[in-house]
Design a protein around this motif. Structure first.
Motif, PDB file in Angstrom:
ATOM      1  N   GLU A  24       0.834  -1.205   0.000  1.00  0.00           N
ATOM      2  CA  GLU A  24       0.000   0.000   0.000  1.00  0.00           C
ATOM      3  C   GLU A  24       0.871   1.258   0.000  1.00  0.00           C
ATOM      4  OE1 GLU A  24      -3.586   2.311   0.138  1.00  0.00           O
ATOM      5  OE2 GLU A  24      -3.009   0.364  -0.631  1.00  0.00           O
ATOM      6  N   LEU A  25       1.947   1.255   0.773  1.00  0.00           N
ATOM      7  CA  LEU A  25       2.863   2.391   0.768  1.00  0.00           C
ATOM      8  C   LEU A  25       3.475   2.583  -0.615  1.00  0.00           C
ATOM      9  CD1 LEU A  25       4.720   1.994   4.177  1.00  0.00           C
ATOM     10  CD2 LEU A  25       3.217   3.869   3.502  1.00  0.00           C
ATOM     11  N   SER A  26       3.826   1.486  -1.247  1.00  0.00           N
ATOM     12  CA  SER A  26       4.397   1.553  -2.589  1.00  0.00           C
ATOM     13  C   SER A  26       3.384   2.128  -3.585  1.00  0.00           C
ATOM     14  CB  SER A  26       4.840   0.161  -3.026  1.00  0.00           C
ATOM     15  OG  SER A  26       5.344   0.180  -4.318  1.00  0.00           O
ATOM     16  N   LEU A  40       0.780   4.083  -2.913  1.00  0.00           N
ATOM     17  CA  LEU A  40       0.561   5.491  -2.619  1.00  0.00           C
ATOM     18  C   LEU A  40       1.747   6.344  -3.065  1.00  0.00           C
ATOM     19  CD1 LEU A  40      -1.089   5.181   0.899  1.00  0.00           C
ATOM     20  CD2 LEU A  40      -2.205   5.920  -1.216  1.00  0.00           C
ATOM     21  N   GLY A  41       2.950   5.829  -2.893  1.00  0.00           N
ATOM     22  CA  GLY A  41       4.128   6.560  -3.360  1.00  0.00           C
ATOM     23  C   GLY A  41       4.112   6.736  -4.865  1.00  0.00           C
ATOM     24  N   GLN A 100       1.551   9.372  -5.713  1.00  0.00           N
ATOM     25  CA  GLN A 100       2.071  10.696  -5.391  1.00  0.00           C
ATOM     26  C   GLN A 100       3.058  11.168  -6.462  1.00  0.00           C
ATOM     27  OE1 GLN A 100       4.229  10.942  -1.713  1.00  0.00           O
ATOM     28  NE2 GLN A 100       3.862  13.124  -1.533  1.00  0.00           N
ATOM     29  N   VAL A 147      -2.645  12.405  -0.825  1.00  0.00           N
ATOM     30  CA  VAL A 147      -1.780  11.226  -0.912  1.00  0.00           C
ATOM     31  C   VAL A 147      -0.704  11.288   0.165  1.00  0.00           C
ATOM     32  CG1 VAL A 147      -0.105  10.005  -2.361  1.00  0.00           C
ATOM     33  CG2 VAL A 147      -2.242  10.817  -3.349  1.00  0.00           C
ATOM     34  N   LEU A 148      -0.146  12.453   0.379  1.00  0.00           N
ATOM     35  CA  LEU A 148       0.877  12.621   1.406  1.00  0.00           C
ATOM     36  C   LEU A 148       0.318  12.271   2.783  1.00  0.00           C
ATOM     37  CD1 LEU A 148       3.749  13.471   2.061  1.00  0.00           C
ATOM     38  CD2 LEU A 148       2.949  15.826   2.233  1.00  0.00           C
ATOM     39  N   GLU A 150      -2.162  10.176   3.443  1.00  0.00           N
ATOM     40  CA  GLU A 150      -2.350   8.730   3.494  1.00  0.00           C
ATOM     41  C   GLU A 150      -1.025   8.008   3.728  1.00  0.00           C
ATOM     42  OE1 GLU A 150      -5.200   6.937   3.651  1.00  0.00           O
ATOM     43  OE2 GLU A 150      -6.095   8.928   3.793  1.00  0.00           O
ATOM     44  N   LEU A 151       0.033   8.488   3.112  1.00  0.00           N
ATOM     45  CA  LEU A 151       1.356   7.906   3.344  1.00  0.00           C
ATOM     46  C   LEU A 151       1.764   8.059   4.807  1.00  0.00           C
ATOM     47  CD1 LEU A 151       3.336   9.004   0.167  1.00  0.00           C
ATOM     48  CD2 LEU A 151       2.950   6.663   0.923  1.00  0.00           C
ATOM     49  N   LYS A 152       1.528   9.237   5.366  1.00  0.00           N
ATOM     50  CA  LYS A 152       1.856   9.473   6.766  1.00  0.00           C
ATOM     51  C   LYS A 152       1.061   8.552   7.683  1.00  0.00           C
ATOM     52  CE  LYS A 152       3.357  14.267   6.359  1.00  0.00           C
ATOM     53  NZ  LYS A 152       3.090  15.666   6.712  1.00  0.00           N
ATOM     54  N   ILE A 165       2.510   5.007   7.563  1.00  0.00           N
ATOM     55  CA  ILE A 165       3.762   4.926   8.309  1.00  0.00           C
ATOM     56  C   ILE A 165       3.485   4.888   9.809  1.00  0.00           C
ATOM     57  CG2 ILE A 165       5.869   6.211   8.890  1.00  0.00           C
ATOM     58  CD1 ILE A 165       5.838   7.116   5.887  1.00  0.00           C
TER      59      ILE A 165
END
Length: 103
Positions: free
Chosen positions: A61-63, A65-66, A69, A87-88, A90-92, A95
């Motif tokens: 999921e992080l990948s 979203l990255g 972005q 998006v930023l 959601e990444l936060k 993490i």
């Protein structure tokens, strides 16, 4: 752990009383670490290092979203766009979820 060390472990400890929420949290931490409940508890009690197994779905999921972005940024909208900020965020959040699982 070697087989001989495993065979030598014959002593048992009595049950531990705890709240249902505590039991669930300990079980989840053991699962996250890729250990049985007994192995997790023993490592905690003996102050041994516990190396958590990172959740594969969360990493994917992080990948994703990255990548999203990066796509939004390269489309020329840059930092000021609403989509980029979402998006930023959601990444936060993702993490923080990883960080909270291993506290």
């Amino acid at each position: 752990m070697s087989k001989s060390e495993s065979r030598n472990r014959t002593a048992l400890l009595p049950s531990i009383r705890c709240l249902p929420e505590e039991r669930d949290a300990i079980r989840q931490k053991a699962t996250d670490a890729g250990l049985s409940l007994g192995a997790f508890m023993l490592r905690c009690a003996m102050s041994r290092k516990i190396v958590p197994q990172t959740d594969h779905k969360l990493i994917m999921e992080l990948s994703r979203l990255g990548g999203l972005q990066k796509h939004l940024f390269t489309q020329g909208k840059g930092i000021g766009s609403k989509e980029y900020a979402e998006v930023l965020q959601e990444l936060k959040k993702a993490i923080l979820r990883i960080d909270q699982r291993f506290d």
